[in-house]
Design a protein around this motif. Structure first.
Motif, PDB file in Angstrom:
ATOM      1  N   VAL A   1       0.863  -1.182   0.000  1.00 62.15           N
ATOM      2  CA  VAL A   1       0.000   0.000   0.000  1.00 62.15           C
ATOM      3  C   VAL A   1       0.898   1.230   0.000  1.00 62.15           C
ATOM      4  O   VAL A   1       1.873   1.289   0.742  1.00 62.15           O
ATOM      5  CB  VAL A   1      -0.932   0.021   1.238  1.00 62.15           C
ATOM      6  CG1 VAL A   1      -1.775   1.290   1.262  1.00 62.15           C
ATOM      7  CG2 VAL A   1      -1.824  -1.219   1.267  1.00 62.15           C
TER       8      VAL A   1
ATOM      9  N   LEU B   1      -1.600  -0.995  -4.045  1.00 62.34           N
ATOM     10  CA  LEU B   1      -2.823  -0.245  -3.772  1.00 62.34           C
ATOM     11  C   LEU B   1      -2.389   1.155  -3.358  1.00 62.34           C
ATOM     12  O   LEU B   1      -1.430   1.307  -2.595  1.00 62.34           O
ATOM     13  CB  LEU B   1      -3.613  -0.909  -2.648  1.00 62.34           C
ATOM     14  CG  LEU B   1      -4.027  -2.359  -2.892  1.00 62.34           C
ATOM     15  CD1 LEU B   1      -4.683  -2.946  -1.648  1.00 62.34           C
ATOM     16  CD2 LEU B   1      -4.951  -2.457  -4.082  1.00 62.34           C
TER      17      LEU B   1
ATOM     18  N   LEU C   1      -3.450   5.155  -1.988  1.00 65.30           N
ATOM     19  CA  LEU C   1      -4.398   6.067  -1.341  1.00 65.30           C
ATOM     20  C   LEU C   1      -3.837   7.475  -1.333  1.00 65.30           C
ATOM     21  O   LEU C   1      -2.642   7.669  -1.124  1.00 65.30           O
ATOM     22  CB  LEU C   1      -4.603   5.686   0.128  1.00 65.30           C
ATOM     23  CG  LEU C   1      -5.432   4.494   0.486  1.00 65.30           C
ATOM     24  CD1 LEU C   1      -5.420   4.318   2.002  1.00 65.30           C
ATOM     25  CD2 LEU C   1      -6.835   4.629  -0.016  1.00 65.30           C
TER      26      LEU C   1
ATOM     27  N   ALA D   1      -9.066   6.283  -2.874  1.00 69.62           N
ATOM     28  CA  ALA D   1      -8.289   5.229  -3.522  1.00 69.62           C
ATOM     29  C   ALA D   1      -8.026   5.611  -4.973  1.00 69.62           C
ATOM     30  O   ALA D   1      -8.927   6.062  -5.685  1.00 69.62           O
ATOM     31  CB  ALA D   1      -9.031   3.904  -3.450  1.00 69.62           C
TER      32      ALA D   1
ATOM     33  N   THR E   1      -6.883   3.953  -8.474  1.00 65.87           N
ATOM     34  CA  THR E   1      -6.858   2.608  -9.060  1.00 65.87           C
ATOM     35  C   THR E   1      -6.585   2.692 -10.550  1.00 65.87           C
ATOM     36  O   THR E   1      -6.589   3.779 -11.133  1.00 65.87           O
ATOM     37  CB  THR E   1      -8.217   1.902  -8.858  1.00 65.87           C
ATOM     38  OG1 THR E   1      -9.213   2.603  -9.625  1.00 65.87           O
ATOM     39  CG2 THR E   1      -8.625   1.879  -7.387  1.00 65.87           C
TER      40      THR E   1
ATOM     41  N   ARG F   1      -9.192  -0.421   5.022  1.00 63.92           N
ATOM     42  CA  ARG F   1      -9.680  -1.279   3.925  1.00 63.92           C
ATOM     43  C   ARG F   1      -8.546  -1.717   3.004  1.00 63.92           C
ATOM     44  O   ARG F   1      -8.477  -2.871   2.591  1.00 63.92           O
ATOM     45  CB  ARG F   1     -10.778  -0.563   3.136  1.00 63.92           C
ATOM     46  CG  ARG F   1     -12.117  -0.581   3.845  1.00 63.92           C
ATOM     47  CD  ARG F   1     -13.258  -0.006   3.014  1.00 63.92           C
ATOM     48  NE  ARG F   1     -13.263   1.452   3.176  1.00 63.92           N
ATOM     49  CZ  ARG F   1     -13.002   2.319   2.207  1.00 63.92           C
ATOM     50  NH1 ARG F   1     -12.772   1.906   1.005  1.00 63.92           N
ATOM     51  NH2 ARG F   1     -13.006   3.607   2.443  1.00 63.92           N
ATOM     52  N   ALA F   2      -7.639  -0.785   2.683  1.00 64.50           N
ATOM     53  CA  ALA F   2      -6.537  -1.103   1.774  1.00 64.50           C
ATOM     54  C   ALA F   2      -5.603  -2.167   2.374  1.00 64.50           C
ATOM     55  O   ALA F   2      -5.177  -3.087   1.684  1.00 64.50           O
ATOM     56  CB  ALA F   2      -5.753   0.162   1.419  1.00 64.50           C
TER      57      ALA F   2
ATOM     58  N   LYS G   1      -7.270  -5.546   2.240  1.00 65.28           N
ATOM     59  CA  LYS G   1      -7.246  -6.073   0.873  1.00 65.28           C
ATOM     60  C   LYS G   1      -5.836  -6.511   0.479  1.00 65.28           C
ATOM     61  O   LYS G   1      -5.640  -7.566  -0.138  1.00 65.28           O
ATOM     62  CB  LYS G   1      -7.760  -5.018  -0.103  1.00 65.28           C
ATOM     63  CG  LYS G   1      -7.840  -5.496  -1.534  1.00 65.28           C
ATOM     64  CD  LYS G   1      -8.442  -4.454  -2.449  1.00 65.28           C
ATOM     65  CE  LYS G   1      -8.517  -4.968  -3.868  1.00 65.28           C
ATOM     66  NZ  LYS G   1      -9.098  -3.960  -4.768  1.00 65.28           N
ATOM     67  N   ALA G   2      -4.836  -5.707   0.833  1.00 61.95           N
ATOM     68  CA  ALA G   2      -3.441  -6.014   0.488  1.00 61.95           C
ATOM     69  C   ALA G   2      -3.010  -7.339   1.113  1.00 61.95           C
ATOM     70  O   ALA G   2      -2.256  -8.101   0.493  1.00 61.95           O
ATOM     71  CB  ALA G   2      -2.516  -4.887   0.957  1.00 61.95           C
TER      72      ALA G   2
END
Length: 151
Positions: A69, A87, A89, A95, A97, A142-143, A146-147
C-alpha cells in the motif's frame, strides 16, 4: 509480505498511518528528503533519500509491488505504483486505481496548464480537516485488509 510506503513530504497523516500499520503489524517506510523525526516504533523505518527532484518517489516506485500500500498525493508516483500492482491512497483516503488514475492524471495536467496560462489562478484548494482524516483512516484500514489477501 505487505509493506506500507508513505511519501512523507507534506503528508498530513503519518501518525495515523503508523497507528493503523502497527495494529496490522505491517512494516512501514516513511520516505522523504529529511527533516523528519524518526519513529521509535520497530515497524517503522524512516528512509532519508538524497536531495533531488523525485528521488523519494523513485525510491518508493522501485520497491512497491503487489500486496503493498502506498500513501501519496503525487499523482505520477501513484500511477507508477498502480502499474507495479500496489494499492494507492491519497491523504484524504481516496483510492487511486487503474480504473480512475487516467482521469486523475488528465485533471492534474489540465490544472497545471490552466495555472501556467493564468498566473493569478493559483488557488490552494480546501484545507485538510477532520473528515479527511477520518476518510483516510477508513481507506487505509480497507486497503491493508485487501493487500493482505494479495500478498
Amino acid at each position: 509480505m505487505t509493506a506500507l510506503y508513505i511519501d512523507a513530504d507534506a503528508c498530513p497523516v503519518k501518525s495515523e498511518a503508523e497507528r493503523v500499520a502497527t495494529r496490522h503489524r505491517v512494516k512501514m517506510y516513511i520516505v522523504s528528503n529529511g527533516g523528519l523525526r524518526p519513529s521509535q516504533n520497530p515497524l517503522v523505518e524512516t528512509v532519508i533519500v538524497p536531495d533531488g527532484p523525485d528521488v523519494a518517489d523513485m525510491w518508493i516506485a522501485d520497491r512497491c509491488g503487489t500486496g503493498d500500500v502506498v500513501v501519496t498525493g503525487d499523482i505520477p508516483l501513484a500511477a507508477k505504483c498502480i502499474e507495479a500492482g500496489a494499492l494507492v491512497l491519497k491523504h484524504n483516503g481516496e483510492a487511486l486505481t487503474s480504473a480512475n488514475i487516467g482521469n486523475v492524471l488528465a485533471s492534474r495536467d489540465l490544472m497545471t496548464d490552466l495555472r501556467a496560462a493564468d498566473p493569478f489562478r493559483q488557488g490552494g484548494g480546501k484545507s485538510f480537516g477532520k473528515a479527511d482524516r477520518s476518510r483516510f483512516l477508513d481507506g487505509l484500514e480497507r486497503a491493508l485488509r485487501k493487500a493482505a489477501t494479495l500478498a
